[in-house]
Write an enzyme that holds these catalytic residues in place. Structure first.
Site, PDB file in Angstrom:
ATOM      1  N   SER A 127     -33.507   0.792  36.766  1.00  0.00           N
ATOM      2  CA  SER A 127     -32.666   0.646  35.581  1.00  0.00           C
ATOM      3  C   SER A 127     -31.509   1.635  35.508  1.00  0.00           C
ATOM      4  O   SER A 127     -30.548   1.378  34.799  1.00  0.00           O
ATOM      5  CB  SER A 127     -33.523   0.739  34.318  1.00  0.00           C
ATOM      6  OG  SER A 127     -34.304   1.906  34.327  1.00  0.00           O
ATOM      7  N   HIS A 155     -35.056  -5.851  34.882  1.00  0.00           N
ATOM      8  CA  HIS A 155     -33.640  -6.058  35.204  1.00  0.00           C
ATOM      9  C   HIS A 155     -33.412  -7.111  36.273  1.00  0.00           C
ATOM     10  O   HIS A 155     -32.281  -7.311  36.707  1.00  0.00           O
ATOM     11  CB  HIS A 155     -32.990  -4.739  35.609  1.00  0.00           C
ATOM     12  CG  HIS A 155     -32.788  -3.819  34.452  1.00  0.00           C
ATOM     13  ND1 HIS A 155     -31.837  -4.053  33.480  1.00  0.00           N
ATOM     14  CD2 HIS A 155     -33.431  -2.693  34.087  1.00  0.00           C
ATOM     15  CE1 HIS A 155     -31.896  -3.095  32.581  1.00  0.00           C
ATOM     16  NE2 HIS A 155     -32.859  -2.255  32.919  1.00  0.00           N
ATOM     17  N   LYS A 186     -33.527  -8.525  28.231  1.00  0.00           N
ATOM     18  CA  LYS A 186     -32.303  -8.202  28.977  1.00  0.00           C
ATOM     19  C   LYS A 186     -31.549  -9.496  29.320  1.00  0.00           C
ATOM     20  O   LYS A 186     -30.898 -10.040  28.443  1.00  0.00           O
ATOM     21  CB  LYS A 186     -32.656  -7.327  30.153  1.00  0.00           C
ATOM     22  CG  LYS A 186     -32.846  -5.894  29.614  1.00  0.00           C
ATOM     23  CD  LYS A 186     -33.838  -5.052  30.289  1.00  0.00           C
ATOM     24  CE  LYS A 186     -33.982  -3.752  29.491  1.00  0.00           C
ATOM     25  NZ  LYS A 186     -35.095  -2.947  29.940  1.00  0.00           N
TER      26      LYS A 186
HETATM   27  C1  PLP Z   1     -35.984  -2.032  29.375  1.00  0.00           C
HETATM   28  C2  PLP Z   1     -37.110  -1.789  30.290  1.00  0.00           C
HETATM   29  C3  PLP Z   1     -38.431  -1.795  29.836  1.00  0.00           C
HETATM   30  C4  PLP Z   1     -38.775  -1.878  28.374  1.00  0.00           C
HETATM   31  O1  PLP Z   1     -38.602  -3.142  27.884  1.00  0.00           O
HETATM   32  P1  PLP Z   1     -38.455  -3.353  26.283  1.00  0.00           P
HETATM   33  O2  PLP Z   1     -38.650  -4.803  26.100  1.00  0.00           O
HETATM   34  O3  PLP Z   1     -37.094  -2.871  25.932  1.00  0.00           O
HETATM   35  O4  PLP Z   1     -39.541  -2.531  25.650  1.00  0.00           O
HETATM   36  C5  PLP Z   1     -39.443  -1.650  30.752  1.00  0.00           C
HETATM   37  N1  PLP Z   1     -39.183  -1.490  32.058  1.00  0.00           N
HETATM   38  C6  PLP Z   1     -37.910  -1.455  32.547  1.00  0.00           C
HETATM   39  C7  PLP Z   1     -37.674  -1.266  34.003  1.00  0.00           C
HETATM   40  C8  PLP Z   1     -36.842  -1.597  31.666  1.00  0.00           C
HETATM   41  O5  PLP Z   1     -35.594  -1.536  32.139  1.00  0.00           O
END
Ligand code: PLP
Length: 338
Positions: A127, A155, A186
């Site tokens: 990320s 992602h 996302k």
């Molecule tokens: C954003 C993210 C999360 C968390 O997800 P949410 O739905 O925002 O709680 C977990 N793992 C990774 C790699 C992320 O980028």
């Protein structure tokens, strides 16, 4: 901002109301949840799927329910914080290996005690650096040492693979990864998360994952919107291709200007600045020109690697990207970063 998603949410909202009312296991289980789980399982080609209210809760719930003191978890150093928290809560033993270093992972697996379960956990797209986990090699090592593999596709879902199923699809290793987690927050543009895997895994999680059991189900309208998002992800190859084109162009131009973009291979493009105050200054100057790029600073990233984190979108036009590149080059020169 895709109106097809808000439309799907609105229709469900009119029928079902706003909140789910309770945990899925009490009286919060609704058609929209089940339809979304069925759709995700079919899309991902897995026996089953379970929704969680967020990616954070999915990682914490899955890892803490599946592993315990006798088990050993192997964790990439740059894995998301929710994975670390899940491991800590599980009380499993764990080793963090240097970022995507497969020789180091091999050595650690070799040294691991023979008792207990072994599990390799990795983000599939990282990320903060935007680079990719070598899932083909990870699967090979897992076979060699009889380890389970869990990936976090936050992602990658919607972005990688011919149909947007994620990086496991991109590498052709979907069948070899036991636990596939991803978020709907996302690329899917909604909220919540899924875990896909065997029927046994899903049944186990329903009965054991505390962050699934002891929390209110996601609002049904969100589930309905996410189901719509999956239809779009599955069928709209054009938008996905444009996303990658925009990312490739942005990356290539930034590299030509002399910026350090690490080894990003995804729409997440880090522009490493160094000290936090300089990254903040850069971000503020961009905002004054109407360009929103946040500065990511320690402890989210290691000391002295504060960065601007650019994220290419399919909706960006070439003009917008060129304008942004021009501003980044100008400010980069003013701040003596290039
Ligand atoms: C954003 C993210 C999360 C968390 O997800 P949410 O739905 O925002 O709680 C977990 N793992 C990774 C790699 C992320 O980028």
């Amino acid at each position: 901002n895709d109106s097809r998603l808000s439309q799907a949410a609105l229709e469900c909202l009119k029928k079902e109301g706003l909140g789910a009312g309770a945990s899925r296991l009490v009286c919060g289980n609704m058609t929209a949840h089940q339809e979304l789980e069925e759709k995700l399982a079919r899309f991902k080609g897995s026996q089953g799927c379970l929704l969680f209210s967020s990616g954070y809760m999915a990682n914490v719930g899955v890892i803490s329910s599946l592993f315990g003191r006798d088990d050993m978890i192997f964790c990439d150093r740059l894995n998301h914080a929710s994975i670390i928290d899940g491991i800590l809560l599980s009380q499993a033993q764990y080793k963090r290996y240097p970022h995507v270093d497969m020789d180091a992972l091999d050595r650690l697996l070799q040294e691991a005690p023979a008792t207990g379960k072994k599990c390799i956990i990795t983000d599939s797209v990282f990320s903060m650096d935007g680079d990719l986990a070598p899932l083909d090699k990870i699967v090979e090592l897992a076979k060699k040492y009889q380890a389970i593999v869990m990936i976090d596709e936050a992602h990658a879902f919607g972005v990688f693979g011919k149909h947007g199923k994620g990086l496991a699809e991109h590498f052709g290793v979907e069948k070899e990864i036991e636990i596939q987690m991803g978020t709907l927050s996302k690329a899917a543009g909604c909220f919540g998360a899924y875990v896909c895997g065997s029927r046994d895994l899903i049944t186990y999680l329903i009965n054991q994952a505390r962050s699934f059991i002891y929390t209110t189900a996601m609002p049904p309208s969100i589930a309905a919107a996410a189901a719509k998002a999956i239809d779009i992800i599955e069928n709209d190859h054009f938008t996905r291709e444009r996303l990658h084109e925009n990312a490739r162009y942005l990356r290539a131009q930034l590299k030509l200007m002399g910026f350090n973009t690490v080894i990003s291979e995804s729409p997440i493009i880090p522009l490493v600045i160094g000290e936090s105050h300089r990254a903040l200054e850069f971000s503020q100057r961009l905002l004054r020109k109407g360009i929103f790029v946040s500065a990511i600073r320690p402890p989210t990233v290691p000391e002295h690697t504060a960065r601007l984190r650019l994220t290419a979108m399919a909706a960006h036009t070439k003009d917008e990207i060129d304008f942004t590149l021009g501003q980044i080059q100008r400010i980069g020169k003013e701040l003596k970063i290039i």
